[in-house]
Every structure is written in C-alpha cells, then in structure tokens.
Design a protein around this motif. Structure first.
Motif, mmCIF file in Angstrom:
data_model
loop_
_atom_site.group_PDB
_atom_site.id
_atom_site.type_symbol
_atom_site.label_atom_id
_atom_site.label_comp_id
_atom_site.label_asym_id
_atom_site.label_seq_id
_atom_site.Cartn_x
_atom_site.Cartn_y
_atom_site.Cartn_z
ATOM 1 N N GLU A 1 0.795 3.139 3.274
ATOM 2 C CA GLU A 1 1.628 2.538 4.245
ATOM 3 C C GLU A 1 3.062 2.572 4.183
ATOM 4 N N ARG B 1 4.237 6.207 5.131
ATOM 5 C CA ARG B 1 4.349 6.441 6.574
ATOM 6 C C ARG B 1 5.658 5.568 7.163
ATOM 7 N N THR B 2 5.940 4.384 6.623
ATOM 8 C CA THR B 2 6.877 3.623 7.127
ATOM 9 C C THR B 2 8.236 4.498 6.700
ATOM 10 N N GLU C 1 0.663 -1.160 0.111
ATOM 11 C CA GLU C 1 -0.084 -0.126 -0.043
ATOM 12 C C GLU C 1 0.833 1.462 -0.003
#
Lengths: 246, 445
Positions: free
Chosen positions: A36, A39-40, A33
């Motif tokens: 995601e 964000r990581t 994704e």
C-alpha cells in the motif's frame, strides 16, 4: 514544506498527502503495509508537479516500537521534518464494540494511547528543531459522550484533551498543534454506513486541513458546519441526550 | 450512524430511475471485489448497467480506489486504479501536456467505467474506442476469484469481451494505457450553424478533417427544418496558436434540487432548442476554445440530470449503419420527430470502423443520441424507435439503455452470443451480473 504523514495510504490522509504533493511540498508516507505504501508513493509522485519520488517507511500504530525508526526514516529522507500529520486510526460501530471486548481494547489503545505516544515522539523532535507543526485527526465524536460513539468518542475525547494541553504548554516554544475534528466524511472508513446530513468529501476536508496547517489554526471542524452542529449538541440537556439517537 | 443494509435506499444511474439497493465504497478493490456481483464507477451510465441485480442489491463503488500507480512522463504510459476519474486525470495532466486518447462527453467517469463501456468520443472516426483500441492492460478479478492481468495478447477473448462488457466479465481493478501528448491545453475549434439534415450530413463528412467532431441537432423541428443544428469540429491548438495563455478554471454551477416534472415539456424543450440554435448567430465561428467547454459542455452544470425531475429520464443512443446512408438517418429522424419525444439534447456524429470489443457499441455509420424524459409513454417510444432501428440494421448503446427489450437487443446485436460464450468460460454461473444483464441477457435474478 516537508511533511511526514501517518495514515497517508487511505482516506483523508491520502487526500491531504495529494494536496501537499500537488502544490510542491515534500511528502513522506508512513503506514502498515509495504504494498500500500508503494502504491501511495507512486500516486503522490504522479501528483507532484516535478514528478518528485516520494519516500515511505513502515509504521504501525499498533506497535509503538516502530515509531522512532519510522520518524528517523522520514528525517533521513526529507532532511528535516517540519510538519507531521496523523490521520491513522481505527473505527468500529458502538454495536460492534459492545459485542467484542478485544476489539474495544484495541480501538482504545490505538486511537488514544498509541496515538499519544506517537505524538510524544513527534513533540520531542519538533521541539528539538525549534518548533514545527503537529496536525492530528481527532473527531467530533470526542466533543460529547453520545449513544452511537460511546467508546470511539471516549478515545477521541482523550486525544482532543491531550492535544489541547500540548498546544497550551508548547505554543510559545514554536510547536503548532492542530486538532482536526471531522464530522462524517465519506471515506473507506465509513463505507457501509449511511451518510448523515452534512457528510463531507475527503478532498474538501483535506483542503481545510491544509489551510489550517498553513495558518496554524488550533482546532478545525471539517466540514465547517460541524462546529455549529456540535455547539448545539453540547448545549443539549442530559435528559434530551438520553432520548435522542445521535 | 446506522449499520449496514438497504435502509430503504435506492440506487440509480444518471437517468435517475432507481432500484432498491446501495453502493459500498472501497479504497481496496482487490479485497472488496471478492464477493461483489458488480463494480460501479461514478454512475454516469444512464440506465441500469451499474445497478445491482434484484437479488443482490449491492454494488461495489470503485471511485475511492483512484491512485495513479505509475506514470512515465516520457512515454505518457499510465497505470492507475480503476476508480480514477477522467476529471482528476485531466486536472493533473492536461496542464502538463497529456490527454486521454479517447474521451466521452463527460469527465465524471472512471477509467474502469470507460473500459467497461468501451467509450468513444468526438474522435471516434479516427481514434476508435477507449478500451479495445487504447487500453493496454486491465487487471481483472474474474468470477472464480482469480486476479489476472489481461491484455489483448495474453487473453484475447477475455480482453475484448471486457472492453464494452459492462463489467460482466470481471471486476476491473486497474487499467493501463498510453496518454497522448498534446501541443497545448487549448482547442482550436470551428463551428457551423446548419439548416437541415442534408446540409448536416454533408458537413459531418467535410468536418472529418478534424480529429474531434460532434453535432447537436434540434430534433423537435420537423419538415424543412428537420435536422437543423450546430456542428462542432476541433483539434488541439498548436503552441503558437495558444500562446502562453494558461487555462482558466471554469465555474460549474449546480442544479441544486430536483426540478418538478412539469418543468420539462414540449414547450420548454422547443424554446430551449430554438434558443440554442440561434445562439450560434454567425453561420460559422472559429477560434480557441477551453477544452472543458469543447469536450464537456454538459459538465458545466453539475447535476443537470435533475432538470428531468424525480421520474428521471433515459438516453436513447443508437448507430445507424453506413449502408442505410442518408435515407436511413432521415427515416429515423422522421420517425422520431413524428413521435415527438421532447428532447433537450440530441447529439449526432459519424462513427468510424467497428472496434474489436465484443459488445463495443460504435460501428461505421451515424450515431444519434437523445434524452427522453421517463413518462408513461416512454417504453412505447423506445420500442417504436427500436423497430425503426432494427429495420435499418442499427443497434443501441448499453451504457445508455433502460428500456430496450431483450428480444430486440438480441436481434440488434448478434454478437451477444459470442459475448455469452466468453462468459460461459469465465463465469458459467453468472456470478457477475447487473440489473441490465438480468433484463437484457437473461441472467438469473
């Protein structure tokens, strides 16, 4: 070290990526994704002492056609990929899988076939550059056929088998294959399950995995006590395994 | 591996007084919060604030959702998922020269929990509370399912009700705040051994020259020695004072198992308190201190709550308003020592002005916190302390409470009405609730 991680957005992959970023290794994250991944990447950048931006690319374990492009992106970003870590996999309880053949097919395909195909892409690339490290998460579930993990364990057994063969075949060529066999670890994947004795924390597991990568240890049980637990379980006679619940 | 469900599990706060229920952990709060009744961080609130209401038995555990979403080294602005712990934040950023503007007495708390309890710390007199005074934004999933970015400008009522609202206004998904630059990772501290309560109150006022102040009192000593203790004050050491000395890692042994209930009794508590008092043999000490030992002395012994045994304990923390003055504090301590609630630890500090958080605990005055083992007489003891507190016009801290009665809380904290009015707007059906909100606010079970 320059490391690409498939599965870095969650659980143990996240913990390993953080540990590497924190000690100054260059990390590239692969996942499904975009949100995601972003964000990581931001999280890993904050963990890096030099606040180094962290690259990411889409890679879907369910879709092998994404593998080559994802690894290309990692090579382009890192310059050279020395190590690839694979933590991505799916999990479902035996009861769930028995009720749902589609899910069973998906789990077997992702956790075995597609993981092996991904590793084959990596194998070629690492051998081409004269060696490197491939670290893959299998499971203690693959050590013996057991009641609660008949299907999940079968896929992991196949994966462990493949990784062992790969190690035997290419150790001399400089390929370091590391098979990680986690016992129960308290991550999002196992959320909702009651932790058994010896359940591990992702941070501790990550530390032992990173140590194994540094040293080239071929098989890692995490937490370490599971090596002993599995030794006992593998030694139990069949008539006992038929009776017990684990 | 077993399936979902309670399986006879219990869930408890730090005080180890459990209720049937369990926590479901998730890394993806946005997804997991859709049906949850309550979020729970690291479970360091002592009482039932982070416990599920009886009918639900399940809370959403946020501690795996702990990514830093952005950090600007130039300004110190940080945005992170709500499950990020202060321990992790300190581990990463203290060395690099950043520190939270407000820290509670433990670093095993999450950012979400810090906002929900609107925590205060040793610097309350100058810095106020973590949520209402320092948090810039919370990303909140409110009861109707919407996800909002809530700031003091965008939704003032909701923002201030969320700071100190114990997670009852919505699930806190992300938190944004500005970290403080610090000149070195060391603390310059002074501490003083104090003989009685009058000296204590005077010294508390004098120590307000320090940004960080906290006192420990031996609340088992009566009469002339009542209120004796140790007072700690500190500030960040300058780069010159600290030199190039890096922070060593502090070992943290663990209490390996629940102590039997008899271990803590009046005698052992008294011995501990006397020892602790005389350990500070010199009247005054000055020098550099490790920030962990200064801010988080209790964190050095992991699972210290186990010394209270299986029956557990509660912490009683109240604030006695400034209007009550010295006499109010003395009346409270006299009542406390007369009732004899054996307490290993009793903490005292001055609070600054009240923050805007609707249910935020601190107000100008003196706050006292003490641990009370849970025994048959605990309810009566808390009731009695609350009667004294009500006479002084003080109030208790929700993040610590297990035993206060709803009618007492209502009298202590008339702001509850305003808080409930905000909930009437955002969650009229009380979808979000906790064991505590059922007990104290009259929420449906």
């Amino acid at each position: 070290m320059r490391v690409a991680i498939l599965g870095a957005t969650q659980g143990m992959g996240r913990a390993i990526a953080r540990l590497l970023a924190e000690r100054g290794d260059q990390v590239f994250v692969l996942g499904i994704e975009p949100e995601e991944l972003a964000r990581t990447s931001a999280d890993l950048q904050a963990h890096s002492p030099s606040h180094m931006p962290v690259g990411a690319a889409l890679c879907d374990l369910a879709d092998p056609s994404t593998f080559a492009a994802a690894l290309d992106a990692a090579e382009a970003d890192l310059g050279d990929v020395e190590c690839v870590v694979v933590t991505a996999a799916i999990f479902a309880t035996q009861d769930t899988l028995e009720e749902d053949l589609d899910r069973t097919e998906l789990l077997l395909r992702l956790n075995f076939t597609n993981t092996v195909v991904f590793c084959e892409h990596v194998r070629r690339r690492l051998l081409q550059r004269g060696g490197g490290t491939l670290c893959v998460f299998s499971s203690v579930a693959g050590d013996r056929g057991r009641k609660p993990v008949v299907l999940y364990g079968a896929a992991k057994a196949g994966l462990s088998h493949y990784l062992e063969g790969l190690d035997h075949r290419h150790h001399e060529d400089g390929l370091r294959v590391i098979t990680v066999k986690p016992g129960f670890v308290k991550t999002g994947m196992t959320a909702g399950l009651k932790p058994p004795p010896f359940a591990g924390e992702p941070v501790a597991v990550a530390a032992s995995v990173v140590r194994a990568i540094d040293r080239g240890t071929p098989v890692v049980y995490a937490p370490g006590i599971w090596r002993l637990v599995m030794l006992v379980i593998c030694a139990l006679p069949r008539f006992i395994m038929r009776k017990v619940g684990f | 591996m077993a399936g979902l469900g309670d399986q006879g599990q219990t869930i408890a706060g730090w005080g180890n007084i459990g209720v049937p229920g369990h926590e479901v952990l998730s890394e993806r709060l946005e997804r997991a919060s859709a049906d949850a009744v309550l979020s729970r961080g690291l479970g360091r609130s002592y009482g039932d604030s982070a416990l599920p209401p009886p009918s639900s038995r399940e809370v959403l555990g946020t501690r795996l959702a702990d990514r830093i979403l952005s950090f600007d080294p130039a300004s110190g602005r940080l945005r992170a998922e709500a499950g990020l712990s202060l321990h992790e934040l300190n581990r990463l950023l203290l060395r690099r020269g950043y520190f939270t503007p407000v820290t509670p007495g433990t670093q095993f708390v999450t950012l979400g929990g810090m906002v929900a309890a609107d925590v205060h710390g040793k610097n309350h007199h100058v810095a106020g509370c973590f949520g209402s005074d320092h948090t810039r934004m919370v990303r909140l999933r409110v009861a109707d399912g919407r996800i909002l970015e809530v700031t003091r400008e965008s939704h003032p009522d909701l923002f201030y009700a969320t700071c100190g609202g114990m997670g009852l206004t919505g699930h806190i998904l992300e938190v944004e705040l500005d970290l403080k630059r610090i000149p070195s990772p060391w603390i310059y501290a002074e501490s003083r051994r104090i003989a009685d309560i009058d000296e204590f109150l005077a010294a508390l006022a004098e120590y307000e020259r320090f940004p960080y102040v906290v006192g420990w009192i031996d609340c088992l000593s009566r009469g002339r020695k009542m209120g004796r203790g140790i007072l700690d004050g500190g500030r960040w050491a300058t780069a010159a004072e600290a030199g190039a000395k890096p922070l060593p890692k502090v070992p943290s042994p663990s209490v390996p198992l629940m102590f039997p209930n008899w271990v803590l009794n009046d005698l052992t508590a008294k011995a501990f308190n006397t020892l602790y008092y005389w350990k500070h043999l010199a009247k005054e000490k000055k020098g550099l201190r490790h920030p962990d030992s200064f801010f988080y002395p209790l964190d050095m012994i992991r699972h210290w709550n186990r010394i209270y045994g299986r029956k557990g304990f509660t912490q009683y923390q109240c604030v006695i308003p400034e209007d009550s003055g010295r006499d109010g504090v003395v009346r409270f301590l006299e009542a406390l020592t007369a009732m004899g609630g054996a307490s290993f630890l009793c903490v005292i500090k001055s609070c600054g002005p009240e923050s805007k958080g609707t249910l935020s605990f601190p107000r100008r005055g003196t706050t006292i916190a003490l641990d009370i083992p849970a025994r048959s007489g605990t309810q009566a003891l808390v009731d009695a302390l609350n009667r004294v507190l009500l006479d002084e016009g003080g109030r208790i801290y929700l993040a610590k409470d297990t035993f206060t009665r709803a009618e007492d809380f209502r009298r202590m904290d008339p702001r509850l009405e305003q808080f409930q009015a905000v909930r009437d707007v955002w969650d009229p059906e009380r979808k979000l609730r906790s064991a505590q909100s059922v007990r104290l606010f009259g929420d449906p079970e």
